[in-house]
Design an enzyme around this catalytic site. Structure first.
Site, PDB file in Angstrom:
ATOM      1  N   GLY A  26      80.504 121.313  76.173  1.00 22.60           N
ATOM      2  CA  GLY A  26      79.981 121.397  77.653  1.00 22.60           C
ATOM      3  C   GLY A  26      79.986 120.226  78.445  1.00 22.60           C
ATOM      4  N   SER A  51      84.605 131.439  72.382  1.00 23.00           N
ATOM      5  CA  SER A  51      84.136 130.353  73.176  1.00 23.00           C
ATOM      6  C   SER A  51      85.170 130.394  74.486  1.00 23.00           C
ATOM      7  CB  SER A  51      83.693 129.057  72.747  1.00 23.00           C
ATOM      8  OG  SER A  51      83.488 128.201  73.800  1.00 23.00           O
ATOM      9  N   ASP A  83      69.580 123.242  73.725  1.00 16.81           N
ATOM     10  CA  ASP A  83      68.373 123.411  72.801  1.00 16.81           C
ATOM     11  C   ASP A  83      68.020 124.533  72.148  1.00 16.81           C
ATOM     12  OD1 ASP A  83      67.997 120.372  73.378  1.00 16.81           O
ATOM     13  OD2 ASP A  83      66.643 120.738  75.093  1.00 16.81           O
ATOM     14  N   VAL A  85      69.508 127.161  71.122  1.00 16.78           N
ATOM     15  CA  VAL A  85      70.221 127.643  70.155  1.00 16.78           C
ATOM     16  C   VAL A  85      70.690 126.733  69.138  1.00 16.78           C
ATOM     17  CG1 VAL A  85      71.597 129.209  71.791  1.00 16.78           C
ATOM     18  CG2 VAL A  85      72.637 127.048  71.463  1.00 16.78           C
ATOM     19  N   HIS A 108      69.434 114.778  72.385  1.00 21.10           N
ATOM     20  CA  HIS A 108      68.156 115.104  72.916  1.00 21.10           C
ATOM     21  C   HIS A 108      67.362 115.123  71.762  1.00 21.10           C
ATOM     22  CE1 HIS A 108      64.597 116.160  75.198  1.00 21.10           C
ATOM     23  NE2 HIS A 108      64.867 117.370  75.132  1.00 21.10           N
ATOM     24  N   GLY A 134      77.443 114.548  81.809  1.00 12.19           N
ATOM     25  CA  GLY A 134      78.985 114.223  81.234  1.00 12.19           C
ATOM     26  C   GLY A 134      79.930 113.773  82.044  1.00 12.19           C
ATOM     27  N   GLU A 195      61.578 115.451  83.371  1.00 10.19           N
ATOM     28  CA  GLU A 195      62.245 116.802  84.241  1.00 10.19           C
ATOM     29  C   GLU A 195      61.076 117.514  85.021  1.00 10.19           C
ATOM     30  OE1 GLU A 195      65.488 117.078  80.579  1.00 10.19           O
ATOM     31  OE2 GLU A 195      63.743 118.386  80.798  1.00 10.19           O
ATOM     32  N   GLU A 227      66.398 116.910 106.691  1.00 12.23           N
ATOM     33  CA  GLU A 227      65.014 116.090 106.746  1.00 12.23           C
ATOM     34  C   GLU A 227      64.261 115.951 105.374  1.00 12.23           C
ATOM     35  OE1 GLU A 227      64.402 113.912 108.878  1.00 12.23           O
ATOM     36  OE2 GLU A 227      65.916 114.783 110.476  1.00 12.23           O
ATOM     37  N   GLU A 231      68.760 114.104 102.875  1.00  9.58           N
ATOM     38  CA  GLU A 231      68.487 112.682 102.986  1.00  9.58           C
ATOM     39  C   GLU A 231      67.795 112.201 101.723  1.00  9.58           C
ATOM     40  OE1 GLU A 231      66.805 111.201 106.728  1.00  9.58           O
ATOM     41  OE2 GLU A 231      68.117 112.696 107.846  1.00  9.58           O
TER      42      GLU A 231
END
Length: 341
Positions: A26, A51, A83, A85, A108, A134, A195, A227, A231
């Site tokens: 990915g 895949s 994460d 799987v 991670h 990536g 996050e 706005e 920006e």
């Protein structure tokens, strides 16, 4: 002060003398694989049968095989699947193909930190985590630059895990920018917090509420969009370049004064207290348990929340505006955030 490593601190020949399997192709997978290949590393891609990424990897001239075959051939296995799987992929296709002296790498620390994956004895467990998507990792590498990485060692079975991880980081371009040493626990908990409380959850909902306040007060949705959302990138770019201080120095005195007097009215101390609650849930595994249980049951809550958020009026307004202005991305797949899926 955090320990930071650069090119002179890493020996590229270490990873060049190993066989690497990239599991997944990915956003991160393609960047790691291509950068390592271009650094003279022996790389193969492990993918599930059928895949959609197989054709992309093969088009780049990469060797593609099943995950089990890739894990068996390689002695460094970088797991770059989602994460939720990773544990299943590990149990079904990787675990039984590990030998003493092998290393499993992650970008991670989620599955190691919360105990979903446990490596057998004699296997190094380390992390090399680029702090960027990536496509940026690949683009910067091709330009002769790099994206900063995090590096961590959870299990140093070989006594050489850190040097191996730094060599890998050099292979993908990380040591050109700088590689910060951390731990799996620190990376995982701080990453999830960033996050949820700031970068994704906090920012998304702040923008949505700002849009709602303006449109409910009678302002045009298009003006509100500019706005409170468009920006935002301009402000974030200034922060990245020189911190909050440069951002405040660069804006008008009116905007800066408004920052000081009105910002604390919106983001007050009670917000900090709720952020601490979010961090506690992360540290105690409450969030991880909720996420993994939902994923295991078909991701019902996840899909419901995604569908709900996609219906927010700011999304309709944004799609319309982005289609009208020449300065926006022409790649609709990338613009709408699905390129890496």
């Amino acid at each position: 002060m955090a320990k930071i490593y650069y090119n002179d601190d890493a020996d590229l020949s270490i990873i060049q003398n190993r066989s690497v399997a990239i599991i997944g192709y990915g956003s991160q997978g393609h960047a790691h694989a291509l950068n390592l290949r271009d650094s003279g590393v022996d790389v193969r891609i492990g993918l599930n049968e059928g895949s959609k990424s197989r054709a992309k990897a093969e088009a780049e001239g990469l060797q593609v095989m099943s995950i089990a075959e890739a894990a068996k051939e390689a002695d460094v296995i970088m797991i770059l699947t989602p994460d939720q799987v990773q544990a299943q992929v590990y149990e079904e296709s990787i675990k039984d193909n590990l030998e003493e002296g092998d290393a499993i790498f992650f970008a991670h620390g989620f599955n190691i930190r919360f105990g979903y994956i446990e490596a057998p004895q004699g296997v190094d467990v380390a992390m090399v985590a680029p702090k960027g998507p990536g496509h940026t990792v690949r683009r910067e590498f091709e330009a002769g630059r790099g994206v900063p990485d995090l590096v961590a060692v959870e299990v140093d079975a070989s006594g050489n895990a850190l040097q191996l991880a730094l060599s890998y980081a050099k292979g993908i371009g990380g040591t050109r920018a700088g590689v910060i040493e951390t731990t799996f626990t620190e990376e995982t908990e701080s990453d999830l917090f960033g996050e949820q409380a700031v970068l994704c959850g906090g920012m998304s909902h702040l923008v949505q509420y700002g849009f709602e306040v303006l449109t409910e007060a009678g302002y045009q949705p298009e003006i509100a969009y500019f706005e409170v959302l468009h920006e935002l990138k301009l402000i974030v770019d200034l922060m990245v370049e020189g911190g909050i201080a440069k951002q405040r120095w660069s804006i008008s005195d009116t905007a800066e004064y408004g920052d000081y007097v009105s910002g604390p009215r919106v983001i007050d101390p009670s917000v900090k207290e709720r952020m601490q609650d979010v961090l506690k849930d992360i540290q105690e595994g409450v969030f991880a348990d909720r996420f993994m249980k939902d994923q295991a049951s078909g991701a019902k809550e996840f899909k419901e929340l995604r569908a709900k958020e996609e219906k927010h009026p700011i999304e309709t307004t944004g799609r319309k505006l982005r289609s009208l202005f020449a300065w926006e991305q022409t790649d609709a797949d990338y613009t709408e955030g699905t390129a890496a899926r």
